[in-house]
Design a protein around this motif. Structure first.
Motif, short mmCIF file in Angstrom:
data_model
loop_
_atom_site.label_atom_id
_atom_site.label_comp_id
_atom_site.label_asym_id
_atom_site.label_seq_id
_atom_site.Cartn_x
_atom_site.Cartn_y
_atom_site.Cartn_z
N GLU A 195 40.38 52.78 44.66
CA GLU A 195 40.35 51.43 44.09
C GLU A 195 41.33 51.28 42.93
O GLU A 195 41.67 50.16 42.55
CB GLU A 195 38.94 51.10 43.57
N GLY A 199 45.67 48.70 41.37
CA GLY A 199 44.47 47.96 40.99
C GLY A 199 44.45 46.51 41.42
O GLY A 199 43.38 45.94 41.62
N VAL A 200 45.63 45.88 41.56
CA VAL A 200 45.64 44.48 41.98
C VAL A 200 45.35 44.36 43.47
O VAL A 200 45.13 43.26 43.98
CB VAL A 200 46.97 43.77 41.63
N ALA A 239 44.62 35.65 45.21
CA ALA A 239 44.92 35.94 43.80
C ALA A 239 46.33 36.53 43.67
O ALA A 239 47.11 36.14 42.79
CB ALA A 239 43.88 36.88 43.22
N ASN A 240 46.67 37.47 44.55
CA ASN A 240 47.99 38.10 44.47
C ASN A 240 49.10 37.11 44.81
O ASN A 240 50.14 37.11 44.16
CB ASN A 240 48.06 39.30 45.42
N LYS A 265 44.59 30.93 39.53
CA LYS A 265 44.38 32.37 39.73
C LYS A 265 43.14 32.83 38.97
O LYS A 265 42.33 33.59 39.49
CB LYS A 265 45.63 33.13 39.27
N GLU A 266 42.99 32.34 37.74
CA GLU A 266 41.82 32.71 36.94
C GLU A 266 40.53 32.27 37.65
O GLU A 266 39.54 33.00 37.65
CB GLU A 266 41.93 32.06 35.56
N LEU A 269 39.76 34.82 40.32
CA LEU A 269 39.23 36.07 39.75
C LEU A 269 37.78 35.87 39.28
O LEU A 269 36.94 36.75 39.43
CB LEU A 269 40.09 36.55 38.59
N ARG A 270 37.50 34.71 38.71
CA ARG A 270 36.13 34.44 38.27
C ARG A 270 35.18 34.33 39.45
O ARG A 270 34.05 34.80 39.38
CB ARG A 270 36.08 33.16 37.43
N GLY A 277 30.47 41.00 40.60
CA GLY A 277 30.36 41.64 39.29
C GLY A 277 31.67 42.20 38.76
O GLY A 277 31.75 42.57 37.60
N ARG A 279 35.94 41.41 38.57
CA ARG A 279 36.99 40.42 38.83
C ARG A 279 38.00 40.93 39.85
O ARG A 279 38.83 40.17 40.36
CB ARG A 279 37.71 40.07 37.52
N PHE A 280 37.98 42.21 40.13
CA PHE A 280 38.93 42.78 41.08
C PHE A 280 38.24 43.29 42.35
O PHE A 280 38.83 44.03 43.12
CB PHE A 280 39.73 43.89 40.41
N ARG A 282 35.89 45.44 42.65
CA ARG A 282 35.58 46.87 42.65
C ARG A 282 34.10 47.08 42.96
O ARG A 282 33.25 46.31 42.53
CB ARG A 282 35.94 47.48 41.30
#
Ligand code: SF4
Lengths: 492, 263
Positions: A195, A199-200, A239-240, A265-266, A269-270, A277, A279-280, A282
């Motif tokens: 992961e 990371g993106v 997002a990317n 984009k924000e 992520l939200r 839980g 934003r990425f 994970r």
């Protein structure tokens, strides 16, 4: 989709791969594994059109083997990495400069798959300086510390002043020893590293890793887990792609557009954060399935998607008619289709140059075969504008896939199958926003003995230096943004 | 022209933080807390379950979490909900590395106060506006997204006098992400040397604080603390925009006092 394994000799490997290429296969990667002190195993990965991945092994002496690059130019960077990590010389390689780990001594190397390596290996830039000066070229360095908030990487413009400048790329500054880090971990531990390789593209890497492990477990992932995986993979893609759009706007000085796309984009992520839980994304993917259901109801998710689209779509439409912006991208950083095909360019970079491949379609996995993703297959002008157009269309398709996945999702059943791998080697893939991510995972007794991740960023960055036709300084931010790559996945 | 009109809609998006708490800042897990301060007979075993060694077992069996090492994987919370819990909140950064260890700070209140006073004296001239220089020292790439997010209209840190600068010579604050890749040691030192004094250094994210999952790799140092004089530690993997903002405000002596994560 399956992986076939065959074996050949190191002297026959180049010819074998070349023949595969000529028969329409795509060179997808090359990694090595330390076998003992005097041998390593080369493993080349070839993607078959509309099918799985063919893996070809060749046992080679640890000191040297006949280079593949002269017959297979796409292997250029891969063989430099093998030299960096193993000290092995590919004989006949055209330019064996260090790429991810410059070390003075061929004998002391990390040698993934082999015995534990020294606790510290300090990159030695004298090795690089010697090589560059030795060629007698004049160079202008740019980096590794960049202006703005960017990942560290150094670009060296060689032969400045010429029409076609040559660009040397040095990602080694942020080499983290990722491949060695996997070794000895159990499957859950390996997932955490996967992961964080790039990371993106957390979800795509987790998926490719999980697919490799699942190939050794022989259990199907529950359908609901496949849908949740698609949901997160597509949010990550949006997002990317939005990140690329906002960086292009930034390069063009469109301040308001930067702010707007930064906001969109924000919100994505939200939304991801509210779903799981992180934003990425994970912790969502686990070998065998997913860790849990989405934490938002179907209605709440649908409503938020509607709100985001209602704000985003008009901005994308406006951007695609903002002629000052389009003019800046048109013809910039062209990657000719023939060159893209020869290299096997991946993701939106490849698709914008006519490479019709997308793992979601060609080598479908999880819920993709059910949802029928559409591949962008009618763009081939190969410039920064084409890459933008591909991404804008993919954003649209991603929203459709997310909706379709959410509509079908029923989380009453199990979300993960028990995954106990047999000893062996698995290959897994996933289509990240950057393009195809490939993982080779070797497991013995439930522990990882070798893991070789190959990001699309690594494969595509090798092309980056070739696409400058105009003024390199003014084009640079546009071309860099339009490639949309992450250095973490390159330097490893 | 069309873009200009759209720009006018942006005003309403921006968070009121730090003047007011932001509901979003408490909506996602930002840290792990130890919920049982008692002695655990199996403390060693519990500590072994953490992939980065963030859980520490004292000889008497009490458990501590070092947030500077925690990558928020959630393994502890899933395995032992009786001992660990997620905590939301933005205010997770601290001016002393030791205070990232919970439930109990290893630092006395006096030494913490002294540290804050020293930092405050150094940053006095920065109170109104501050120029931030970012350097990546081996991140996974997500850290840069979160740093960049500070400048989107939602966080819009320019309203607080926080600006980005490309030139080290104009920077007051060095924000470093990444696990301390050995290849970045020299470039980091050079960047620091080129900056005017006084300078404030923030280690942004668990990787920068301790190396995170890559601590112990042949290619990394355990974070950037050995290379740079770090003033503020901002945990998270990556550190969220709110945590980054809190870290910057803390460095400037402007952090809100009551929005913190309770220990
Ligand atoms: S969340 Fe993961 S890294 Fe953090 S303390 Fe728990 S087990 Fe360790």
């Amino acid at each position: 989709m399956t992986t076939s394994w065959t074996e050949t000799s190191p002297t026959a490997l180049a010819e074998r791969l070349r023949a595969g290429r000529d028969a329409g296969r795509r060179f997808a990667g090359l990694y090595a594994t330390a076998v003992d002190a005097s041998h390593l195993r080369l493993t080349a990965l070839m993607a078959t059109p509309g099918g799985g991945i063919d893996a070809v092994d060749a046992l080679a002496p640890a000191a040297r083997y006949p280079a593949l690059t002269p017959r297979l130019p796409a292997a250029f960077w891969y063989e430099r990495v093998i030299h960096d990590l193993f000290g092995t010389i590919p004989d006949g390689h055209p330019r064996l400069d260090p790429l991810i780990l410059p070390l003075p001594d061929d004998a002391t190397r990390p040698r993934p798959g082999g015995a534990p390596c020294p606790a510290a290996l300090d990159p030695d830039d004298h090795v690089l300086a010697r090589r560059v000066l030795g060629t007698g070229l004049c160079t202008i360095p740019h980096g590794p510390v960049r202006s703005g908030v960017m990942e560290s990487v150094e670009y060296l413009v060689e032969t400045p002043g010429e029409d076609i400048p040559h660009l040397q790329i040095r990602p080694y500054y942020k080499h983290r020893g990722v491949e060695k880090r996997f070794e000895g971990l159990d499957l859950a531990g390996g997932l955490l590293v996967a992961e964080r390789v790039e990371g993106v593209a957390t979800v795509a890497h987790a998926l490719a890793y999980a697919h490799a492990v699942e190939a050794l477990c022989g259990v199907p992932v529950p359908p609901a887990a496949g849908l949740i995986r698609v949901l997160h993979a597509e949010l990550e893609r949006i997002a990317n792609h939005l990140d690329v759009v906002l960086r292009l706007c930034d390069a063009a000085g469109l301040g308001v557009a930067v702010a707007r796309f930064g906001w969109h984009k924000e919100r994505i992520l939200r939304l991801v954060g509210r779903l799981c839980g992180s934003r990425f994304g994970r912790g969502v993917v686990i070998p065998g399935g997913v860790s849990g259901p989405p934490r938002l109801s179907h209605t709440a998710l649908g409503a938020e998607l509607d709100r985001i689209r209602a704000a985003l779509d008009p901005d994308l439409r406006l951007l695609l008619v903002t002629s000052s912006f389009l003019d800046r991208l048109r013809g910039t950083g062209p990657l000719p289709p023939a060159r893209a095909d020869e290299h096997g360019a991946l993701g939106p970079v490849g698709r914008a140059s006519g490479c019709r491949d997308d793992d979601r379609v060609s080598r479908g996995y999880d819920a993709y075969p059910l949802l029928g993703p559409a591949m962008v297959d009618d763009v081939d002008t190969g410039d920064a504008l084409a890459r933008l157009r591909v991404r804008v269309r993919e954003i649209d398709e991603s929203f459709r896939l997310i909706r379709a996945a959410a509509d079908r999702l029923d989380t009453t059943g199990p979300l993960a199958a028990p995954c106990t791998p047999d000893d062996g080697r698995g290959i897994g893939w996933a289509e990240a926003a950057q393009g195809e991510v490939l993982y080779a995972v070797h497991v013995t007794g439930g522990r990882i003995t070798r893991c070789a991740p190959r990001s699309a960023s690594f494969h595509n960055l090798a092309l980056f230096g070739e696409v400058f036709t105009g003024d390199i300084l003014t084009d640079f931010p546009f071309v860099e943004a339009s490639f949309g790559l992450s250095i973490a996945g390159v330097a490893l | 022209m069309m873009w200009l009109l759209r720009g006018l809609r942006n005003g309403v998006l921006t968070t009121r933080y730090p003047a007011r708490p932001d509901p979003y800042q408490n909506s996602f897990p930002a840290a792990v807390a130890v919920t049982d301060a008692g002695r655990q007979p199996d403390a060693e075993q519990v500590a072994d379950g953490c992939p980065t060694g963030a859980i520490q077992a004292a000889p008497d069996g009490r458990l501590f979490v070092d947030r500077g090492r925690c990558i928020l994987c959630g393994a502890c919370v899933r395995a032992r909900p009786d001992l660990f819990a997620w905590q939301p909140g933005a205010a997770t950064a601290t001016a002393h590395r030791g205070t990232l260890v919970v439930p109990e700070s290893t630092e006395t209140d006096e030494s913490l106060a002294a540290l804050r006073a020293a930092l405050a004296a150094r940053v006095r001239r920065l109170r109104r506006s501050v120029h931030v220089r970012h350097v990546d020292a081996g991140s996974d790439g997500s850290d840069e997204w979160e740093v960049n997010a500070l400048f989107n209209p939602v966080y819009d840190v320019a309203r607080l006098g926080i600006f980005l600068t490309a030139s080290p010579r104009h920077a007051d604050l060095l924000l470093v992400t990444g696990a301390g890749a050995r290849g970045m040691t020299e470039p980091l030192r050079r960047t620091l040397d080129a900056m005017p004094r006084p300078i404030v250094v923030i280690a942004a994210g668990t990787d920068a604080i301790s190396g995170g999952l890559f601590a112990g790799s042949y290619a990394t140092l355990p974070g950037v603390g050995d290379t740079l004089p770090v003033d503020v530690w901002a945990p998270g993997n990556p550190a969220s925009p709110f945590t980054l903002l809190h870290a910057i405000l803390l460095a400037l002596g402007r952090a809100p006092t009551d929005a913190g994560v309770r220990r």
